[in-house]
Design an enzyme around this catalytic site. Structure first.
Site, PDB file in Angstrom:
ATOM      1  N   ALA A   1      21.958  72.134   5.147  1.00 19.82           N
ATOM      2  CA  ALA A   1      22.378  71.097   6.101  1.00 19.82           C
ATOM      3  C   ALA A   1      23.742  70.566   5.679  1.00 19.82           C
ATOM      4  O   ALA A   1      23.992  70.346   4.490  1.00 19.82           O
ATOM      5  CB  ALA A   1      21.356  69.969   6.117  1.00 19.82           C
ATOM      6  N   PHE A   2      24.604  70.383   6.652  1.00 20.99           N
ATOM      7  CA  PHE A   2      25.972  69.974   6.335  1.00 20.99           C
ATOM      8  C   PHE A   2      26.038  68.516   5.888  1.00 20.99           C
ATOM      9  O   PHE A   2      25.345  67.651   6.429  1.00 20.99           O
ATOM     10  CB  PHE A   2      26.851  70.163   7.580  1.00 20.99           C
TER      11      PHE A   2
ATOM     12  N   ASP B   1      26.784  77.155 -13.713  1.00 25.61           N
ATOM     13  CA  ASP B   1      28.024  77.081 -12.928  1.00 25.61           C
ATOM     14  C   ASP B   1      28.348  75.655 -12.477  1.00 25.61           C
ATOM     15  O   ASP B   1      28.763  75.439 -11.349  1.00 25.61           O
ATOM     16  CB  ASP B   1      27.850  78.012 -11.709  1.00 25.61           C
TER      17      ASP B   1
ATOM     18  N   GLU C   1      30.163  66.126  -7.229  1.00 28.32           N
ATOM     19  CA  GLU C   1      30.760  65.251  -6.216  1.00 28.32           C
ATOM     20  C   GLU C   1      29.914  64.001  -6.003  1.00 28.32           C
ATOM     21  O   GLU C   1      28.691  64.023  -6.211  1.00 28.32           O
ATOM     22  CB  GLU C   1      30.898  66.022  -4.890  1.00 28.32           C
TER      23      GLU C   1
ATOM     24  N   ASP D   1      25.801  73.259  -4.651  1.00 26.91           N
ATOM     25  CA  ASP D   1      26.120  74.591  -5.144  1.00 26.91           C
ATOM     26  C   ASP D   1      25.200  75.060  -6.271  1.00 26.91           C
ATOM     27  O   ASP D   1      25.534  74.999  -7.451  1.00 26.91           O
ATOM     28  CB  ASP D   1      27.583  74.663  -5.620  1.00 26.91           C
TER      29      ASP D   1
HETATM   30  N1  ATP Z   1      25.931  71.345   2.465  1.00 22.03           N
HETATM   31  C1  ATP Z   1      27.240  71.281   2.495  1.00 22.03           C
HETATM   32  N2  ATP Z   1      27.866  70.746   3.535  1.00 22.03           N
HETATM   33  C2  ATP Z   1      29.194  70.655   3.567  1.00 22.03           C
HETATM   34  N3  ATP Z   1      30.001  71.089   2.598  1.00 22.03           N
HETATM   35  C3  ATP Z   1      29.425  71.627   1.542  1.00 22.03           C
HETATM   36  C4  ATP Z   1      28.016  71.759   1.430  1.00 22.03           C
HETATM   37  N4  ATP Z   1      27.736  72.330   0.266  1.00 22.03           N
HETATM   38  C5  ATP Z   1      28.903  72.555  -0.306  1.00 22.03           C
HETATM   39  N5  ATP Z   1      29.927  72.135   0.433  1.00 22.03           N
HETATM   40  C6  ATP Z   1      31.338  72.181   0.111  1.00 22.03           C
HETATM   41  O1  ATP Z   1      31.769  73.501   0.032  1.00 22.03           O
HETATM   42  C7  ATP Z   1      32.359  73.732  -1.226  1.00 22.03           C
HETATM   43  C8  ATP Z   1      32.018  75.118  -1.663  1.00 22.03           C
HETATM   44  O2  ATP Z   1      30.636  75.247  -1.716  1.00 22.03           O
HETATM   45  P1  ATP Z   1      29.932  75.943  -2.918  1.00 22.03           P
HETATM   46  O3  ATP Z   1      30.340  75.223  -4.159  1.00 22.03           O
HETATM   47  O4  ATP Z   1      28.498  76.087  -2.640  1.00 22.03           O
HETATM   48  O5  ATP Z   1      30.633  77.353  -2.825  1.00 22.03           O
HETATM   49  P2  ATP Z   1      31.219  78.254  -3.945  1.00 22.03           P
HETATM   50  O6  ATP Z   1      31.814  79.445  -3.316  1.00 22.03           O
HETATM   51  O7  ATP Z   1      30.153  78.479  -4.924  1.00 22.03           O
HETATM   52  O8  ATP Z   1      32.348  77.397  -4.581  1.00 22.03           O
HETATM   53  P3  ATP Z   1      32.883  77.581  -6.023  1.00 22.03           P
HETATM   54  O9  ATP Z   1      33.112  79.031  -6.175  1.00 22.03           O
HETATM   55  O10 ATP Z   1      34.120  76.757  -6.022  1.00 22.03           O
HETATM   56  O11 ATP Z   1      31.798  77.099  -6.905  1.00 22.03           O
HETATM   57  C9  ATP Z   1      31.810  72.666  -2.160  1.00 22.03           C
HETATM   58  O12 ATP Z   1      32.682  72.294  -3.155  1.00 22.03           O
HETATM   59  C10 ATP Z   1      31.538  71.515  -1.222  1.00 22.03           C
HETATM   60  O13 ATP Z   1      32.639  70.643  -1.150  1.00 22.03           O
HETATM   61 MN    MN Z   2      29.699  78.129  -6.793  1.00 25.00          MN
END
Ligand code: ATP
Ligand code: MN
Length: 559
Positions: A374-375, A442, A447, A462
């Protein structure tokens, strides 16, 4: 015995070989020996030795015999130590556990071993196996008093820790330095707990989506209340609502899609790459590990079971890649779609890791499973602050992070805002335990919602790299807890409850049954949770022991 039994066929072969070699000798031995043969002959050196002995004087012969005796005696002593025949009077148990690289502890571990065996004997039980199994190898460094005085209990119920929790509920042990009682924990006290809606003076509109309602109810201390019905509603919407539009999410290292549903609802999609039982490649660092969609689903459920409620709701769903991705997206991503040699529909998108033909995401043949998170509320409504995690790893294949080099690293963190007061450091302890349970290495950043200032919860975002190694417990993930020796009363109470009551593995397995792509986790990952809880509880016990008898336990540092 079977080894020495030769079948008729083998016996015949055996005889033939021997007869054969004898025949060779008979033929060769007829000729007169050459000087080379002499040198090769086994009798030659013996004859020379005898001649030398005869030429020696009596004194020299005695000296030689004495030296030979001494050499033999030394050899016997060595063999005695190895085999424990008891000649030297020095007894080393044959099956005693040997710890490599533990020179300082030699005397103590030998003592512990003795005590353990002695207690088991006098107890008349055969509980040594249970004892050994109940002691987790990662934390059973130098034995504590607790380990030694317990006569092989079937299961450790952590009654010593329960006693402290009980005392705190009765208003005692309030100044405990390791276990922070509820009345000193802002997450429990919550003098204020406004929601985003209240802070922004926003109310959900008449036809607001479940997600919008959910977002406005996010509060200073948690994403959602215990038992909040909107969580299920949001999950259902992400599974059953039609997908209107898809686009690739900018930033991040691996491919993610933003999914648009009717009514402004959005989700973050991570695709399935592997079967559930595929583990992190042994030569992969945590930072080059692939993301696993099922880890996101399982982590959400686990976060909820542990009572943190800091992870956004995530659910699994199977998509038709043609109608639910290809047909509803545009731009560069379209150029990355192809049909694989196995006739499956694939795409790889554009990103900095694993976005090429060799690492494509493929359907079966065009059905693709993924996780839908969910966003979070948009930054217009609730801006987030990104913090560097103090226990961030180096993300370099040879370099180490500061916390890995400084044993007193926590002292620095403790005195630095926002970790010097309020709930933040306790939140990092929770996160460390949460990540240890899931095996997530990781956690480079975390945040928070800006509007709530520093006295707010840390989001669990994440978890894509969790649940990668079911049979390995990565103790370094617990470094924050091990270095700070700090834990919330409420978190410890939860862990003890799951350890002594319904196991965490069962609770998570049951919770995941509601997910459309269940089974979400490979069984060994579930089993790992129960094992890892024991490690966490052992770590907390050692912290408590250290706090109560600081001098005696100084050497008990983990990291
Ligand atoms: N549920 C969510 N809704 C909106 N934005 C999100 C959500 N989950 C994560 N994000 C945003 O998206 C970014 C990237 O998500 P995530 O960390 O899951 O991906 P990632 O590819 O693993 O990133 P990284 O490689 O930098 O760890 C997060 O830093 C966060 O700001
Ligand atoms: Mn990640």
């Amino acid at each position: 015995m079977r080894l020495f039994y030769l079948s008729g066929w083998a016996r015949a072969r055996w005889r033939r070989r021997w007869r054969g070699s004898g025949a060779v000798c008979a033929r060769d031995c007829k000729r007169s020996p050459t000087p080379e043969d002499h040198a090769r002959s086994p009798h030659a050196p013996r004859r020379t030795t005898a001649r030398t002995m005869l030429n020696m004087k009596l004194k020299e012969r005695l000296a030689l015999a004495l030296s030979a005796f001494l050499v033999l005696f030394t050899l016997m002593l060595v063999v005695d130590l190895q085999m424990d025949y008891g000649i030297s009077g020095h007894r080393v148990p044959l099956h005693g556990r040997v710890r490599i690289g533990d020179t300082e502890d030699k005397g103590r571990s030998a003592y512990m071993e003795f005590r353990k065996r002695f207690l088991q004997k006098s107890n008349g039980s055969n509980g040594s196996r249970e004892y050994e199994q109940s002691a987790p190898s990662e934390t059973s460094g130098i034995g504590t008093e607790t380990e030694s005085r317990t006569p092989a209990p079937p299961a450790d119920r952590y009654e010593d820790l329960q006693k402290i929790l009980f005392a705190q509920i009765q208003g005692k042990a309030e100044d405990h330095t390791v276990i922070i009682p509820p009345h000193r924990d802002l997450n429990v006290l919550r003098p204020d707990n406004p929601t985003i809606g209240e802070m922004e003076d926003l109310e959900p509109s008449v036809n607001a989506s479940n997600l919008e309602k959910f977002q406005l109810k996010i509060s200073q201390h948690e994403l959602y209340e215990n038992g909040e019905p909107l969580v299920d509603a949001v999950l259902k919407d992400m599974v059953y609502s039609p997908i209107l539009h898809v686009e690739q999410k900018e930033g991040g290292t691996q491919l993610k899609l933003i999914i648009d549903y009717p009514n402004g609802v959005q989700a973050l999609f991570k695709p399935m790459r592997f079967a559930r039982d595929v583990q992190t490649l042994p030569n992969h660092f945590y930072f080059s590990d692939y993301e696993r969609h099922n880890a996101e689903i399982a982590a959400f459920h686990l976060d909820r079971i542990l009572g943190f409620r800091r992870a956004m709701p995530v659910v699994g769903r199977v998509l038709n890649m043609t109608t639910e991705i290809y047909d509803v997206t545009e731009g560069d991503i379209l150029k990355t779609f192809f049909v694989s040699p196995a006739n499956n529909f694939c795409f790889h998108g554009k990103c900095s890791y694993y976005c090429d033909t060799g690492h494509a995401i493929c359907g079966n043949p065009d059905m693709l499973e993924g996780s839908f998170a969910a966003f979070l509320p948009s930054s217009d409504i609730a801006e987030r602050k990104v913090w560097r995690h103090p226990w961030r790893r180096s993300y370099h294949k040879r370099r180490k992070a500061t916390w890995e080099l400084q044993a007193d690293y926590c002292d620095t963190v403790r005195t630095t805002p926002p970790y010097d007061s309020g709930r933040r450091l306790l939140d990092l302890m929770d996160m460390s335990m949460f990540d240890f349970l899931t095996g997530n290495m990781d956690r480079h950043h975390y945040e928070t919602f800006k509007m709530f200032g520093n006295e707010t919860f840390t989001l669990h975002l994440d978890q894509g790299r969790a649940f990668g190694k079911a049979n390995h417990d990565e103790l370094s993930i617990l470094a924050p807890l091990l270095q700070c020796c700090l834990v919330r009363h409420t978190t410890l109470a939860q862990l003890i409850k799951y350890h002594n009551g319904t196991p965490l593995s069962k609770l998570l397995r049951d919770s995941l049954k509601s997910d459309p792509v269940n089974p979400v986790l490979w069984e060994p990952h579930l089993a790992a949770l129960d094992r890892r809880i024991v490690t966490i509880l052992d770590a907390i016990r050692k912290c408590v022991d250290k706090a109560e008898t600081p001098l005696q336990n100084e050497i008990n540092d983990f990291v």
